[in-house]
Design a protein around this motif. Structure first.
Motif, PDB file in Angstrom:
ATOM      1  N   SER A  82       0.794  -1.233   0.000  1.00  0.00           N
ATOM      2  CA  SER A  82       0.000   0.000   0.000  1.00  0.00           C
ATOM      3  C   SER A  82       0.828   1.286   0.000  1.00  0.00           C
ATOM      4  O   SER A  82       0.426   2.252  -0.649  1.00  0.00           O
ATOM      5  N   PRO A  83       1.982   1.375   0.700  1.00  0.00           N
ATOM      6  CA  PRO A  83       2.751   2.618   0.597  1.00  0.00           C
ATOM      7  C   PRO A  83       3.154   2.936  -0.840  1.00  0.00           C
ATOM      8  O   PRO A  83       3.228   4.102  -1.217  1.00  0.00           O
ATOM      9  N   ALA A  84       3.405   1.901  -1.644  1.00  0.00           N
ATOM     10  CA  ALA A  84       3.794   2.143  -3.030  1.00  0.00           C
ATOM     11  C   ALA A  84       2.649   2.735  -3.835  1.00  0.00           C
ATOM     12  O   ALA A  84       2.874   3.529  -4.756  1.00  0.00           O
ATOM     13  N   TYR A  85       1.410   2.376  -3.497  1.00  0.00           N
ATOM     14  CA  TYR A  85       0.266   2.972  -4.179  1.00  0.00           C
ATOM     15  C   TYR A  85       0.191   4.472  -3.892  1.00  0.00           C
ATOM     16  O   TYR A  85      -0.074   5.280  -4.790  1.00  0.00           O
ATOM     17  N   VAL A  86       0.405   4.818  -2.623  1.00  0.00           N
ATOM     18  CA  VAL A  86       0.358   6.232  -2.271  1.00  0.00           C
ATOM     19  C   VAL A  86       1.518   6.983  -2.933  1.00  0.00           C
ATOM     20  O   VAL A  86       1.341   8.081  -3.467  1.00  0.00           O
ATOM     21  N   GLY A  87       2.709   6.389  -2.905  1.00  0.00           N
ATOM     22  CA  GLY A  87       3.839   7.014  -3.571  1.00  0.00           C
ATOM     23  C   GLY A  87       3.604   7.162  -5.055  1.00  0.00           C
ATOM     24  O   GLY A  87       3.903   8.215  -5.642  1.00  0.00           O
ATOM     25  N   LEU A  88       3.035   6.137  -5.675  1.00  0.00           N
ATOM     26  CA  LEU A  88       2.730   6.209  -7.096  1.00  0.00           C
ATOM     27  C   LEU A  88       1.710   7.310  -7.360  1.00  0.00           C
ATOM     28  O   LEU A  88       1.846   8.075  -8.326  1.00  0.00           O
ATOM     29  N   GLY A  89       0.708   7.408  -6.490  1.00  0.00           N
ATOM     30  CA  GLY A  89      -0.272   8.476  -6.660  1.00  0.00           C
ATOM     31  C   GLY A  89       0.358   9.850  -6.579  1.00  0.00           C
ATOM     32  O   GLY A  89       0.048  10.739  -7.381  1.00  0.00           O
ATOM     33  N   ARG A  95       3.309  14.750 -12.081  1.00  0.00           N
ATOM     34  CA  ARG A  95       3.495  14.877 -13.526  1.00  0.00           C
ATOM     35  C   ARG A  95       2.180  15.091 -14.279  1.00  0.00           C
ATOM     36  O   ARG A  95       2.150  15.048 -15.502  1.00  0.00           O
ATOM     37  N   GLY A  96       1.088  15.308 -13.540  1.00  0.00           N
ATOM     38  CA  GLY A  96      -0.159  15.705 -14.182  1.00  0.00           C
ATOM     39  C   GLY A  96      -1.082  14.600 -14.603  1.00  0.00           C
ATOM     40  O   GLY A  96      -2.065  14.856 -15.313  1.00  0.00           O
ATOM     41  N   ALA A 101      -3.785   8.960 -10.822  1.00  0.00           N
ATOM     42  CA  ALA A 101      -3.386   9.144  -9.424  1.00  0.00           C
ATOM     43  C   ALA A 101      -4.556   8.844  -8.497  1.00  0.00           C
ATOM     44  O   ALA A 101      -4.404   8.145  -7.482  1.00  0.00           O
ATOM     45  N   ARG A 102      -5.721   9.355  -8.819  1.00  0.00           N
ATOM     46  CA  ARG A 102      -6.914   9.095  -8.004  1.00  0.00           C
ATOM     47  C   ARG A 102      -7.236   7.607  -7.963  1.00  0.00           C
ATOM     48  O   ARG A 102      -7.508   7.043  -6.894  1.00  0.00           O
ATOM     49  N   ASP A 103      -7.188   6.966  -9.113  1.00  0.00           N
ATOM     50  CA  ASP A 103      -7.547   5.547  -9.171  1.00  0.00           C
ATOM     51  C   ASP A 103      -6.529   4.679  -8.442  1.00  0.00           C
ATOM     52  O   ASP A 103      -6.889   3.704  -7.779  1.00  0.00           O
ATOM     53  N   VAL A 104      -5.260   5.035  -8.553  1.00  0.00           N
ATOM     54  CA  VAL A 104      -4.197   4.241  -7.938  1.00  0.00           C
ATOM     55  C   VAL A 104      -4.311   4.239  -6.420  1.00  0.00           C
ATOM     56  O   VAL A 104      -4.254   3.180  -5.781  1.00  0.00           O
ATOM     57  N   VAL A 105      -4.482   5.425  -5.810  1.00  0.00           N
ATOM     58  CA  VAL A 105      -4.555   5.448  -4.350  1.00  0.00           C
ATOM     59  C   VAL A 105      -5.852   4.802  -3.869  1.00  0.00           C
ATOM     60  O   VAL A 105      -5.905   4.253  -2.766  1.00  0.00           O
ATOM     61  N   GLY A 106      -6.882   4.818  -4.690  1.00  0.00           N
ATOM     62  CA  GLY A 106      -8.107   4.111  -4.333  1.00  0.00           C
ATOM     63  C   GLY A 106      -7.887   2.621  -4.255  1.00  0.00           C
ATOM     64  O   GLY A 106      -8.333   1.963  -3.307  1.00  0.00           O
ATOM     65  N   ARG A 107      -7.160   2.071  -5.201  1.00  0.00           N
ATOM     66  CA  ARG A 107      -6.868   0.639  -5.175  1.00  0.00           C
ATOM     67  C   ARG A 107      -6.006   0.283  -3.972  1.00  0.00           C
ATOM     68  O   ARG A 107      -6.207  -0.739  -3.319  1.00  0.00           O
ATOM     69  N   GLY A 108      -5.051   1.142  -3.636  1.00  0.00           N
ATOM     70  CA  GLY A 108      -4.181   0.870  -2.508  1.00  0.00           C
ATOM     71  C   GLY A 108      -4.931   0.838  -1.197  1.00  0.00           C
ATOM     72  O   GLY A 108      -4.676   0.003  -0.337  1.00  0.00           O
ATOM     73  N   ARG A 109      -5.896   1.727  -1.021  1.00  0.00           N
ATOM     74  CA  ARG A 109      -6.647   1.761   0.234  1.00  0.00           C
ATOM     75  C   ARG A 109      -7.530   0.530   0.373  1.00  0.00           C
ATOM     76  O   ARG A 109      -7.726   0.014   1.458  1.00  0.00           O
ATOM     77  N   ILE A 110      -8.104   0.061  -0.740  1.00  0.00           N
ATOM     78  CA  ILE A 110      -8.994  -1.092  -0.683  1.00  0.00           C
ATOM     79  C   ILE A 110      -8.229  -2.352  -0.322  1.00  0.00           C
ATOM     80  O   ILE A 110      -8.655  -3.158   0.493  1.00  0.00           O
ATOM     81  N   MET A 111      -7.047  -2.508  -0.902  1.00  0.00           N
ATOM     82  CA  MET A 111      -6.303  -3.743  -0.702  1.00  0.00           C
ATOM     83  C   MET A 111      -5.698  -3.838   0.693  1.00  0.00           C
ATOM     84  O   MET A 111      -5.659  -4.899   1.288  1.00  0.00           O
ATOM     85  N   SER A 112      -5.236  -2.746   1.224  1.00  0.00           N
ATOM     86  CA  SER A 112      -4.595  -2.772   2.529  1.00  0.00           C
ATOM     87  C   SER A 112      -4.548  -1.355   3.065  1.00  0.00           C
ATOM     88  O   SER A 112      -4.284  -0.430   2.306  1.00  0.00           O
ATOM     89  N   PRO A 113      -4.821  -1.152   4.340  1.00  0.00           N
ATOM     90  CA  PRO A 113      -4.755   0.210   4.873  1.00  0.00           C
ATOM     91  C   PRO A 113      -3.367   0.799   4.661  1.00  0.00           C
ATOM     92  O   PRO A 113      -2.367   0.116   4.844  1.00  0.00           O
ATOM     93  N   SER A 122      -5.519  12.593   1.076  1.00  0.00           N
ATOM     94  CA  SER A 122      -5.148  13.909   0.547  1.00  0.00           C
ATOM     95  C   SER A 122      -4.722  13.817  -0.913  1.00  0.00           C
ATOM     96  O   SER A 122      -4.986  14.732  -1.706  1.00  0.00           O
ATOM     97  N   VAL A 123      -4.067  12.704  -1.286  1.00  0.00           N
ATOM     98  CA  VAL A 123      -3.687  12.517  -2.682  1.00  0.00           C
ATOM     99  C   VAL A 123      -4.929  12.403  -3.554  1.00  0.00           C
ATOM    100  O   VAL A 123      -5.041  13.049  -4.603  1.00  0.00           O
ATOM    101  N   ALA A 124      -5.890  11.594  -3.115  1.00  0.00           N
ATOM    102  CA  ALA A 124      -7.127  11.424  -3.878  1.00  0.00           C
ATOM    103  C   ALA A 124      -7.895  12.735  -3.980  1.00  0.00           C
ATOM    104  O   ALA A 124      -8.429  13.085  -5.039  1.00  0.00           O
TER     105      ALA A 124
END
Length: 310
Positions: A82-89, A95-96, A101-113, A122-124
């Motif tokens: 999950s930290p990698a999802y937030v970092g990726l977001g 880079r715009g 970015a929104r979709d990535v952090v959403g997937r990270g939160r669902i899979m693991s806190p 905040s990223v989302a």
């Protein structure tokens, strides 16, 4: 020194290299941190955590594109990282690529806190805001839409920067600070630093949307960039003298970012500086010397409730 001895004793242990990279990042030595973490990846290319750590070092140094690649590899290797999802977001936001970015952090939160130190919400939220503003951007560029206030003007400035509309971004920052000077001094948001990056890129003729800046315009934006940098350095120095231990502990990271940020290269590196007048060269050299001196100034240790690493 102790980590170096540990590395000598166990040269194939990627965790030691990760710890060294963490210490170097804390000191603001981002290039050294990146090198150490690249070596960790080479030692364990099939583990997600070295790629994730490398991604955060690259992100800290302002290399969003390379950070995206590192974080993508981390989540490819372990979809529960999950930290990698937030970092990726965060890297995608930089880079715009707002929708991804929104979709990535959403997937990270669902899979693991997410990790407690990583704020996926905040990223989302920022991604959603940028998506909404991006829909208004064509009308804004035609002069048919205007920011509602100075705060929204700073958001449009960030949006324009992500679209490589550096001249528009720099103008918006200038207007925002003129309307509400306190916006420039918000160290947490780093508004003035973001404005400096836009001005720096305009001053070297980069960007889209506007005709190529002439020599006088480039000089004017270069002078503005230096003025903003000096103001930001003074604000950072005040934090170092009177901030909390945690705030002071963040200062070397911030100053180290200035020293390696690719967007400031034209104002920092010797080759582009050699094309400027002697007076300008000396002004910029003096500024960067002051930055290094402040980064090396001892700070109180940051005390946390739990160790950063197990």
């Amino acid at each position: 020194v102790e980590f170096a001895e540990a590395k000598r004793l166990k040269p194939a242990d990627w965790k030691i290299r990760d710890l060294i990279g963490s210490a170097q990042a804390d000191a603001g030595d981002w290039n050294a941190a990146i090198d150490e973490r690249r070596e960790a990846v080479q030692l364990e290319p099939f583990l997600p955590l070295p790629h994730n750590a490398l991604g955060f070092a690259l992100l800290g140094a302002g290399r969003a594109d390379q950070a995206v690649d590192a974080f993508r590899e981390a989540v490819r290797l372990d979809a529960r990282c999950s930290p990698a999802y937030v970092g990726l977001g965060r890297a995608l936001l930089a880079r715009g690529d707002f929708a991804e970015a929104r979709d990535v952090v959403g997937r990270g939160r669902i899979m693991s806190p997410p990790d407690g130190n990583l704020d996926a919400t905040s990223v989302a939220s920022k991604a959603e805001r940028m998506i909404a503003l991006n829909a208004r951007l064509p009308a804004f560029l035609r002069g048919q839409d205007r920011p509602a206030d100075a705060r929204e003007s700073t958001e449009f400035a960030q949006l324009c920067f992500s679209k490589k509309l550096y001249a528009a971004s720099a103008r918006l920052w200038l207007e925002s600070f003129a309307a509400r000077p306190e916006l420039a001094g918000e160290l947490g948001s780093e508004n003035r630093y973001q404005a400096t990056r836009a001005a720096a890129l305009v001053s070297c003729g980069r960007g889209q949307g506007d005709p190529l800046a002439d020599a006088a315009t480039r000089t004017r934006w270069r002078e503005q960039a230096l003025a903003w940098l000096r103001a930001e350095l003074a604000a950072v120095a005040a934090v170092l003298d009177g901030g909390t231990p945690r705030q002071r502990g963040e200062i070397p990271k911030r100053l180290g970012r200035w020293q390696v940020d690719p967007d400031l290269a034209e104002l920092r590196d010797e080759k582009p500086l050699s094309t400027l007048s002697e007076a300008e060269r000396q002004s910029f050299r003096k500024f960067w010397s002051d930055v290094e001196a402040l980064r090396q100034k001892p700070t109180a240790p940051v005390i946390t409730d739990t160790p950063d690493r197990p």
